[in-house]
Design a protein around this motif. Structure first.
Motif, PDB file in Angstrom:
ATOM      1  N   TYR A 410       0.838  -1.194   0.000  1.00  0.00           N
ATOM      2  CA  TYR A 410       0.000   0.000   0.000  1.00  0.00           C
ATOM      3  C   TYR A 410       0.879   1.251   0.000  1.00  0.00           C
ATOM      4  N   ARG A 411       1.942   1.222   0.792  1.00  0.00           N
ATOM      5  CA  ARG A 411       2.875   2.354   0.792  1.00  0.00           C
ATOM      6  C   ARG A 411       3.435   2.584  -0.607  1.00  0.00           C
ATOM      7  N   THR A 412       3.872   1.509  -1.281  1.00  0.00           N
ATOM      8  CA  THR A 412       4.416   1.637  -2.628  1.00  0.00           C
ATOM      9  C   THR A 412       3.354   2.165  -3.586  1.00  0.00           C
ATOM     10  N   SER A 413       2.115   1.686  -3.423  1.00  0.00           N
ATOM     11  CA  SER A 413       1.023   2.139  -4.272  1.00  0.00           C
ATOM     12  C   SER A 413       0.810   3.639  -4.132  1.00  0.00           C
ATOM     13  N   ARG A 414       0.768   4.123  -2.894  1.00  0.00           N
ATOM     14  CA  ARG A 414       0.573   5.558  -2.661  1.00  0.00           C
ATOM     15  C   ARG A 414       1.716   6.373  -3.259  1.00  0.00           C
ATOM     16  N   LEU A 415       2.942   5.897  -3.081  1.00  0.00           N
ATOM     17  CA  LEU A 415       4.093   6.604  -3.631  1.00  0.00           C
ATOM     18  C   LEU A 415       4.054   6.636  -5.162  1.00  0.00           C
ATOM     19  N   LEU A 416       3.643   5.519  -5.765  1.00  0.00           N
ATOM     20  CA  LEU A 416       3.574   5.440  -7.220  1.00  0.00           C
ATOM     21  C   LEU A 416       2.514   6.386  -7.781  1.00  0.00           C
ATOM     22  N   HIS A 417       1.317   6.355  -7.214  1.00  0.00           N
ATOM     23  CA  HIS A 417       0.242   7.248  -7.672  1.00  0.00           C
ATOM     24  C   HIS A 417       0.625   8.716  -7.490  1.00  0.00           C
ATOM     25  N   SER A 418       1.186   9.042  -6.337  1.00  0.00           N
ATOM     26  CA  SER A 418       1.471  10.451  -6.042  1.00  0.00           C
ATOM     27  C   SER A 418       2.627  10.994  -6.868  1.00  0.00           C
ATOM     28  N   VAL A 419       3.675  10.185  -7.093  1.00  0.00           N
ATOM     29  CA  VAL A 419       4.797  10.702  -7.880  1.00  0.00           C
ATOM     30  C   VAL A 419       4.414  10.828  -9.353  1.00  0.00           C
ATOM     31  N   ALA A 420       3.544   9.947  -9.840  1.00  0.00           N
ATOM     32  CA  ALA A 420       3.069  10.074 -11.222  1.00  0.00           C
ATOM     33  C   ALA A 420       2.310  11.381 -11.407  1.00  0.00           C
ATOM     34  N   ALA A 421       1.475  11.718 -10.426  1.00  0.00           N
ATOM     35  CA  ALA A 421       0.716  12.966 -10.500  1.00  0.00           C
ATOM     36  C   ALA A 421       1.638  14.179 -10.420  1.00  0.00           C
ATOM     37  N   ARG A 422       2.626  14.119  -9.544  1.00  0.00           N
ATOM     38  CA  ARG A 422       3.571  15.237  -9.417  1.00  0.00           C
ATOM     39  C   ARG A 422       4.378  15.439 -10.691  1.00  0.00           C
ATOM     40  N   LEU A 423       4.847  14.339 -11.275  1.00  0.00           N
ATOM     41  CA  LEU A 423       5.628  14.451 -12.514  1.00  0.00           C
ATOM     42  C   LEU A 423       4.794  15.080 -13.616  1.00  0.00           C
ATOM     43  N   GLN A 424       3.567  14.637 -13.748  1.00  0.00           N
ATOM     44  CA  GLN A 424       2.693  15.176 -14.792  1.00  0.00           C
ATOM     45  C   GLN A 424       2.477  16.681 -14.592  1.00  0.00           C
ATOM     46  N   LYS A 425       2.304  17.086 -13.350  1.00  0.00           N
ATOM     47  CA  LYS A 425       2.093  18.504 -13.044  1.00  0.00           C
ATOM     48  C   LYS A 425       3.329  19.338 -13.404  1.00  0.00           C
ATOM     49  N   HIS A 426       4.518  18.881 -12.969  1.00  0.00           N
ATOM     50  CA  HIS A 426       5.740  19.675 -13.161  1.00  0.00           C
ATOM     51  C   HIS A 426       6.234  19.660 -14.607  1.00  0.00           C
ATOM     52  N   MET A 427       5.884  18.625 -15.366  1.00  0.00           N
ATOM     53  CA  MET A 427       6.350  18.564 -16.750  1.00  0.00           C
ATOM     54  C   MET A 427       5.818  19.721 -17.586  1.00  0.00           C
ATOM     55  N   LYS A 428       4.670  20.258 -17.204  1.00  0.00           N
ATOM     56  CA  LYS A 428       4.064  21.357 -17.971  1.00  0.00           C
ATOM     57  C   LYS A 428       4.919  22.615 -17.918  1.00  0.00           C
ATOM     58  N   THR A 429       5.625  22.809 -16.818  1.00  0.00           N
ATOM     59  CA  THR A 429       6.431  24.025 -16.670  1.00  0.00           C
ATOM     60  C   THR A 429       7.939  23.768 -16.701  1.00  0.00           C
ATOM     61  N   LEU A 430       8.364  22.572 -16.283  1.00  0.00           N
ATOM     62  CA  LEU A 430       9.801  22.303 -16.153  1.00  0.00           C
ATOM     63  C   LEU A 430      10.356  21.375 -17.237  1.00  0.00           C
ATOM     64  N   GLY A 431       9.479  20.720 -17.989  1.00  0.00           N
ATOM     65  CA  GLY A 431       9.955  19.729 -18.949  1.00  0.00           C
ATOM     66  C   GLY A 431      10.275  18.415 -18.251  1.00  0.00           C
ATOM     67  N   GLY A 432      10.603  17.410 -19.057  1.00  0.00           N
ATOM     68  CA  GLY A 432      10.827  16.073 -18.515  1.00  0.00           C
ATOM     69  C   GLY A 432      11.959  16.006 -17.515  1.00  0.00           C
ATOM     70  N   PHE A 433      13.141  16.541 -17.878  1.00  0.00           N
ATOM     71  CA  PHE A 433      14.296  16.463 -16.990  1.00  0.00           C
ATOM     72  C   PHE A 433      14.070  17.262 -15.716  1.00  0.00           C
ATOM     73  N   GLY A 434      13.537  18.466 -15.863  1.00  0.00           N
ATOM     74  CA  GLY A 434      13.298  19.312 -14.701  1.00  0.00           C
ATOM     75  C   GLY A 434      12.294  18.698 -13.741  1.00  0.00           C
ATOM     76  N   ALA A 435      11.233  18.090 -14.295  1.00  0.00           N
ATOM     77  CA  ALA A 435      10.226  17.449 -13.446  1.00  0.00           C
ATOM     78  C   ALA A 435      10.828  16.277 -12.691  1.00  0.00           C
ATOM     79  N   TRP A 436      11.621  15.479 -13.388  1.00  0.00           N
ATOM     80  CA  TRP A 436      12.277  14.329 -12.745  1.00  0.00           C
ATOM     81  C   TRP A 436      13.167  14.788 -11.595  1.00  0.00           C
ATOM     82  N   ASN A 437      13.940  15.838 -11.841  1.00  0.00           N
ATOM     83  CA  ASN A 437      14.846  16.342 -10.817  1.00  0.00           C
ATOM     84  C   ASN A 437      14.067  16.924  -9.634  1.00  0.00           C
ATOM     85  N   ARG A 438      12.942  17.585  -9.906  1.00  0.00           N
ATOM     86  CA  ARG A 438      12.125  18.148  -8.838  1.00  0.00           C
ATOM     87  C   ARG A 438      11.553  17.043  -7.935  1.00  0.00           C
TER      88      ARG A 438
END
Length: 472
Positions: A410-438
């Motif tokens: 369950y912990r892994t599931s929560r981390l997976l769902h939440s990081v996917a959402a964060r990456l998608q959000k940051h990619m709009k402004t930071l691009g792929g590399f920037g979102a990954w680093n953030r």
């Protein structure tokens, strides 16, 4: 390795890295020419991948191998100081050959008649005379100097100055050059060839994960035995009690003892998968082994490195004596966190693969994994309910292995769902590399959580299996 880690590493370089590269990246002609003499140590060799300026980023290596169509040879060159091959085991003293990873350059075959860079390939380069052991012309070898540990390994630096080798010395399983200079490959892109090349070299990570568990067992055994025998304080006017009777000491040592068992079964699972990969050459199994070996190598070696220091502290002043081995184990093992892939980089590979599988699942595709390892994990992660809200919190439930595994997943599931959402959000402004680093720390936590879930699942399975055997 339990006796002398340096000797284990030298054997690993000879058979797993130098020998393994010839067997796994070469073809029939290379096996027929080199196999027996590598096997009987007539051809001691080394594995020249890492450069002074490039370790983990293998695709950015700068050493070149330029084909000369006039002489039917490759010319190996070190273009600058940063491209010197560095930390090459067996190079400073004993190696007579090196598997050199270099950029394959084909003259006049690029756009506008420019040279074509075909990406990283592996080449067999003789570095010393077979009879006299003298360093061959055009090759410069230096010792990398005294190290923190593993000083029984002769790490060397290699520089190549227009060193010519026959065209047959290209390890050509995934890409070949014909006499007329034409390049052919069964894999259509540089990235696919690079992935296939590195995929054949995961045996080193498997070996390091396996060896690291052995080091942990040695350190924990010494510390637990000492804790049982060493007596210190106790109730007034009564005999002193064993150090291990103190709760604080149990909290130090018992988790490490349990982890040694858990890691033992996880590494056995990894070896089974690796054996299956070597038998079948299945691409999906290879990808699975790549991810699991990266995760286990990173997690186990980091855990063992920290545990050795705790074991030393647990033995007080006696732990500081060299004869009790903690210093040697700590120093010799420490580099396990770096070679065959820096641990932080390897964990990012695990996180990246989890996200790839996650994305494919939501696109409605089938999971491209044949082993239960990741397929079942991903299915569980996407549907895992919160085990705390779904169950009572009584002692029986908290001690139930199924509940414990559900909680980890369950912990892994929560981390997976939440990081996917964060990456998608940051990619709009930071691009792929920037979102990954953030999101990098989040991604590393996800990878560690996934590997802990895998280790726990294997441990629970082994306990059930051996408990059943004991009963029957």
């Amino acid at each position: 390795g339990g006796v002398d880690i340096s000797l284990a590493i030298k054997v690993g370089v000879q058979y797993s890295l130098w020998g393994g590269s010839v067997i796994n990246l070469g073809t029939k002609k290379h096996k027929e020419k080199y196999f027996d003499k590598i096997d009987n140590l007539e051809y001691p060799g080394c594995f020249a991948m890492t450069e002074l300026h490039h370790g983990s980023n293998v695709q950015a290596l700068q050493t070149t191998a330029t084909f000369d169509p006039v002489t039917d040879e490759f010319i190996i060159d070190t273009p600058n100081d940063g491209a010197i091959k560095w930390w090459i085991g067996n190079a400073a003293l004993h190696g007579k050959f090196a598997t050199v990873f270099a950029r394959l350059i084909l003259p006049l075959q690029g756009k506008g008649g420019e040279p074509a860079d075909m990406g990283i390939h592996a080449f067999i380069v003789p570095i010393r005379d077979l009879e006299t052991h003298a360093v061959l012309p055009g090759i410069e070898i230096n010792d990398c100097g005294h190290k923190i540990g593993l000083n029984g390994v002769d790490n060397g630096a290699l520089r190549f100055r227009s060193v010519r080798i026959p065209r047959d010395n290209l390890l050509n399983r995934f890409g070949d050059v014909a006499r007329d200079g034409k390049y052919t490959s069964s894999l259509p892109t540089i990235n696919r060839r690079f992935a296939a090349t590195l995929g054949e070299l995961v045996g080193g990570r498997v070996g390091l994960a396996y060896s690291s568990v052995g080091v942990l067992k040695v350190a924990v055994t010494i510390a637990v035995r000492y804790a049982l025998l060493r007596q210190q304080f106790g109730p007034p006017k009564e005999p002193e009690i064993s150090v291990l009777d103190y709760q604080s000491h149990q909290h130090k040592l018992m988790p490490m003892l349990a982890s040694a068992y858990a890691f033992h079964f996880a590494r056995a699972y990894l070896v089974d998968m690796y054996s299956e990969m070597k038998k079948t050459n299945d691409e999906d199994v290879t990808a699975d082994v790549h991810v699991l070996s990266s995760g286990l190598k990173s997690y186990i070696t980091s855990y063992t490195a920290k545990s050795i220091s705790i074991c030393r502290e647990s033995c007080g002043g006696h732990g500081y004596a060299a004869v009790n081995r903690f210093g040697g184990l700590r120093n010799d093992h420490d580099i396990f966190q770096t070679f065959e892939g820096d641990n932080t980089v390897l964990l990012q590979q695990v996180a990246g693969d989890l996200l790839k599988q996650y994305q494919q699942k939501f696109k409605g595709g089938t999971l491209s994994v044949t082993w239960n390892y990741l397929r079942d994990s991903m299915g569980t992660y996407l549907s895992q309910p919160n085990p705390v809200t779904a169950r009572w919190e009584g002692e029986d439930h908290l001690r139930d292995p199924k509940f414990q595994l559900d909680a980890f997943r369950y912990r892994t599931s929560r981390l997976l769902h939440s990081v996917a959402a964060r990456l998608q959000k940051h990619m709009k402004t930071l691009g792929g590399f920037g979102a990954w680093n953030r999101c990098l720390n989040h991604l590393l936590t996800l990878a560690e959580s996934h590997i802990e879930s895998v280790i726990l699942a294997r441990f629970i399975e082994a306990v059930k299996r051996y408990s059943f055997c004991a009963v029957t």
